[in-house]
Motif scaffolding. Sequence first.
Motif, PDB file in Angstrom:
ATOM      1  N   ILE A   1      49.758  59.822  12.767  1.00 17.68           N
ATOM      2  CA  ILE A   1      51.088  58.973  12.364  1.00 17.68           C
ATOM      3  C   ILE A   1      52.112  58.692  13.836  1.00 17.68           C
ATOM      4  CG2 ILE A   1      52.811  58.931  10.782  1.00 17.68           C
ATOM      5  CD1 ILE A   1      51.598  60.665   9.035  1.00 17.68           C
ATOM      6  N   ARG A   2      52.461  57.538  13.904  1.00 21.13           N
ATOM      7  CA  ARG A   2      52.864  57.686  15.206  1.00 21.13           C
ATOM      8  C   ARG A   2      54.012  57.461  15.091  1.00 21.13           C
ATOM      9  NH1 ARG A   2      53.777  52.227  18.148  1.00 21.13           N
ATOM     10  NH2 ARG A   2      54.711  52.933  20.582  1.00 21.13           N
ATOM     11  N   LYS A   3      54.553  58.516  15.277  1.00 16.74           N
ATOM     12  CA  LYS A   3      56.120  59.109  16.194  1.00 16.74           C
ATOM     13  C   LYS A   3      56.604  58.766  16.886  1.00 16.74           C
ATOM     14  CE  LYS A   3      55.595  62.603  12.593  1.00 16.74           C
ATOM     15  NZ  LYS A   3      55.914  64.292  11.760  1.00 16.74           N
ATOM     16  N   PHE A   4      58.635  58.167  16.597  1.00 17.14           N
ATOM     17  CA  PHE A   4      59.071  57.324  17.417  1.00 17.14           C
ATOM     18  C   PHE A   4      60.346  58.573  17.880  1.00 17.14           C
ATOM     19  CE2 PHE A   4      56.919  54.029  16.022  1.00 17.14           C
ATOM     20  CZ  PHE A   4      57.034  53.086  17.017  1.00 17.14           C
ATOM     21  N   TYR A   5      59.806  59.422  18.594  1.00 19.98           N
ATOM     22  CA  TYR A   5      60.687  60.423  18.812  1.00 19.98           C
ATOM     23  C   TYR A   5      62.074  59.918  19.143  1.00 19.98           C
ATOM     24  CZ  TYR A   5      57.918  64.173  16.491  1.00 19.98           C
ATOM     25  OH  TYR A   5      57.723  65.089  15.643  1.00 19.98           O
ATOM     26  N   TYR A   6      63.686  60.011  18.914  1.00 16.08           N
ATOM     27  CA  TYR A   6      64.273  60.106  19.922  1.00 16.08           C
ATOM     28  C   TYR A   6      64.584  58.311  20.087  1.00 16.08           C
ATOM     29  CZ  TYR A   6      64.196  64.958  19.498  1.00 16.08           C
ATOM     30  OH  TYR A   6      64.409  66.018  19.049  1.00 16.08           O
ATOM     31  N   GLY A   7      63.432  57.486  19.753  1.00 18.55           N
ATOM     32  CA  GLY A   7      63.285  56.643  19.801  1.00 18.55           C
ATOM     33  C   GLY A   7      64.803  55.259  19.380  1.00 18.55           C
ATOM     34  N   ASP A   8      65.342  56.229  19.101  1.00 17.17           N
ATOM     35  CA  ASP A   8      66.349  55.068  17.742  1.00 17.17           C
ATOM     36  C   ASP A   8      67.943  54.266  18.898  1.00 17.17           C
ATOM     37  OD1 ASP A   8      67.303  57.617  15.560  1.00 17.17           O
ATOM     38  OD2 ASP A   8      66.144  57.297  16.673  1.00 17.17           O
ATOM     39  N   ILE A   9      67.955  55.004  19.696  1.00 13.66           N
ATOM     40  CA  ILE A   9      68.985  54.321  20.687  1.00 13.66           C
ATOM     41  C   ILE A   9      68.232  54.721  22.237  1.00 13.66           C
ATOM     42  CG2 ILE A   9      71.111  54.482  21.564  1.00 13.66           C
ATOM     43  CD1 ILE A   9      71.093  55.844  18.774  1.00 13.66           C
TER      44      ILE A   9
ATOM     45  N   GLU B   1      68.101  55.916  25.724  1.00 14.77           N
ATOM     46  CA  GLU B   1      68.696  57.016  26.340  1.00 14.77           C
ATOM     47  C   GLU B   1      70.234  56.866  27.167  1.00 14.77           C
ATOM     48  OE1 GLU B   1      68.411  60.967  26.186  1.00 14.77           O
ATOM     49  OE2 GLU B   1      68.882  59.346  24.564  1.00 14.77           O
TER      50      GLU B   1
ATOM     51  N   ASN C   1      67.931  50.920  14.109  1.00 15.67           N
ATOM     52  CA  ASN C   1      66.479  51.425  14.621  1.00 15.67           C
ATOM     53  C   ASN C   1      65.316  50.426  14.316  1.00 15.67           C
ATOM     54  OD1 ASN C   1      64.506  52.835  16.527  1.00 15.67           O
ATOM     55  ND2 ASN C   1      64.932  54.311  14.682  1.00 15.67           N
TER      56      ASN C   1
ATOM     57  N   LEU D   1      61.692  58.157  12.070  1.00 19.17           N
ATOM     58  CA  LEU D   1      60.724  58.157  13.391  1.00 19.17           C
ATOM     59  C   LEU D   1      59.265  57.104  12.479  1.00 19.17           C
ATOM     60  CD1 LEU D   1      60.341  62.063  13.891  1.00 19.17           C
ATOM     61  CD2 LEU D   1      61.789  60.561  15.174  1.00 19.17           C
ATOM     62  N   THR D   2      59.910  56.785  11.810  1.00 21.20           N
ATOM     63  CA  THR D   2      58.431  55.293  10.746  1.00 21.20           C
ATOM     64  C   THR D   2      59.212  54.941  10.527  1.00 21.20           C
ATOM     65  OG1 THR D   2      57.569  56.547   8.969  1.00 21.20           O
ATOM     66  CG2 THR D   2      56.680  57.536  11.325  1.00 21.20           C
TER      67      THR D   2
ATOM     68  N   GLN E   1      72.683  61.353  20.566  1.00 20.35           N
ATOM     69  CA  GLN E   1      72.664  59.860  20.630  1.00 20.35           C
ATOM     70  C   GLN E   1      73.588  59.159  19.580  1.00 20.35           C
ATOM     71  OE1 GLN E   1      68.441  60.926  20.230  1.00 20.35           O
ATOM     72  NE2 GLN E   1      68.594  58.562  20.346  1.00 20.35           N
ATOM     73  N   ARG E   2      73.587  59.218  19.342  1.00 20.94           N
ATOM     74  CA  ARG E   2      74.776  59.449  17.601  1.00 20.94           C
ATOM     75  C   ARG E   2      76.442  58.729  18.544  1.00 20.94           C
ATOM     76  NH1 ARG E   2      70.160  57.511  15.459  1.00 20.94           N
ATOM     77  NH2 ARG E   2      69.772  58.385  13.593  1.00 20.94           N
TER      78      ARG E   2
END
Lengths: 121, 315
Positions: free
Chosen positions: A5-13, A15, B54, B116-117, B280-281
Motif C-alpha cells: 500500500i502506497r502511503k503518502f507520509y506527511y504529503g498533506d501540505i 513543507e 489533501n 495516507l491513502t 504542518q497544520r
Amino acid sequence: MHIQIRKFYYGDIPEENTGGATPINHSTEQGWPLWEVFIRSKQGLDHKHVGSLHAADAAMAIENARDVYTRRQEGVSIWVVESKFVHASDPADAESLYEPAADKIYRHPTFYDLPDAVKHM
Amino acid sequence: MELYDLEKKFQEKIEKEIKIEPRDWMPDAYRKTNLRQISQHAHSEIVGMLPEGNWISRAPSLKRKAILIAKVQDEAGHGLYLYSAAETLGTSREQMIDDLHSGKAKYSSIFNYPTLTWADMGAVGWLVDGAAILNQVMLCRTSYGPYARAMVRICKEESFHQRQGFESLLVMSQGTEAQRAMCQDAINRWWWPSLMMFGPKDSESTNSDQSMKWKIKRKTNDELRQQFVDMIAEQIKLLGMTLPDPDLRWNEERKHYDFGEINWTEFWNVVKGNGPCNKQRLEARNKAHEEGAWVRAAALAYAEKKRVRTTAKVA
C-alpha cells in the motif's frame, strides 16, 4: 500474495513555504464588519434570522450568505443587515415588558365559554 | 441584585431547560467555558479541512471528487457558524484566529494525524465524523442558545459526511484484494485516534462536572465513547473488516461492548503538540492567513471607496 500500500507520509501540505508571505501584526488588522443574515425559505414565508457572518460590504455579505446558509436549497431570498444597526430590548426589562400580557387571558378566544350549539365560531 | 441571587436564578433557568441567550446574565466561568469549547470546535472544523483537502486533487473519480469538495465546503461553513456563535460571547473573530495561529487555542487532535491513502477519506467520514456526530447530536440540546442553534444546523448537514464515508469503504471492501487491504489498513490507523476524540476518561476529565451541571454537555466522555464503540462494532461486520482491538467483545451482562485500553500517552502527546502533523497544520493555516491579508485589506478599501462615492453622489 504481497500487497503493497502506497502511503503518502506527511504529503498533506507542502513543507516548503512557497510564496512571499510577509509577517503581519494580526491584532492591528482591521476586520470586516459583522452582518446578520435573514433567509426566506420559500415564496410566501417571512425572512427569518439564520445567523451572522463577516463581509466587507453588503454585496459580499449576500454572496457569502448564499455560500454559508443556502448550500442545500434553504432559501430563495436573502436579507443582510449590518449588526451594529440592530437595536434590541434589554433582557433585564423582560418582566416589565412581557409579563403584563400573562394575566389578560380574555384576549384569547378560548377564554369564552359558548354552548356547543353555536357553530362556525 | 446580589451576585449570589443572579447565580441562583441562572441555575434555575438551566434546570428549567430555558436557553441562555447572549445578552442574558451568566457567570464568568460559564461564558469562558462556552467560549473555549465553541471556539475549539470552530477551529476543529477549519483545521479539519486540511487532511481531506489533501485528497481532492487525487480522488479516484469525478463523483468522489464532487462529494469530497462538498464535504470540505460544509466544514468551512460549520466553522463559520461556530465562530459566529462564539462571537456572541464577546470575543472578536480576529482574536480567535490569532489564538489558533499562535498555537494558544486547541483544536481536535484527530486532525494531527496524516491521511495516507484514499481509503482514509472513507475511514475519516465513517469513524471521525461518526464520533463527531455523537458529540454534536448531544450539543443540539446544550444550554447556550447560539451554540445549540449552530449545532442543529450542523447536524442536519453532517449525516451525509458519515454515510458517504461508510459507503466509500463498502465499495472498497467489495473490491480487489489490494483495495480490501487498503480499507483495513485505514480502519486500523483511525480506530484508536477516533476513540481518543471523546477526551480523557471521566475519572480524569477536569472540565466535565461543571459542564454537566450547566448542561453545556449532557453526556460524559465515557458514555459517548461507549455509544460509539457499540455502534461501530456492529457496523464493521457489514464491511467484513475488523477493528484493531483484541479485547473488543460483547458483554452480555452490561449489554455493551467491552474494549481495550486507549494509549493515553499518545493521546497527551498529540494534545501537547507532538502529534505527526501538528506543526504542518498550523503552518498551513498561518500561510493561508498571511497570504490572504492583501485580499482582506483590498476588499475593505474597495468597500470604503464605494461608500465615499455613494455619499458624494447623494450630497
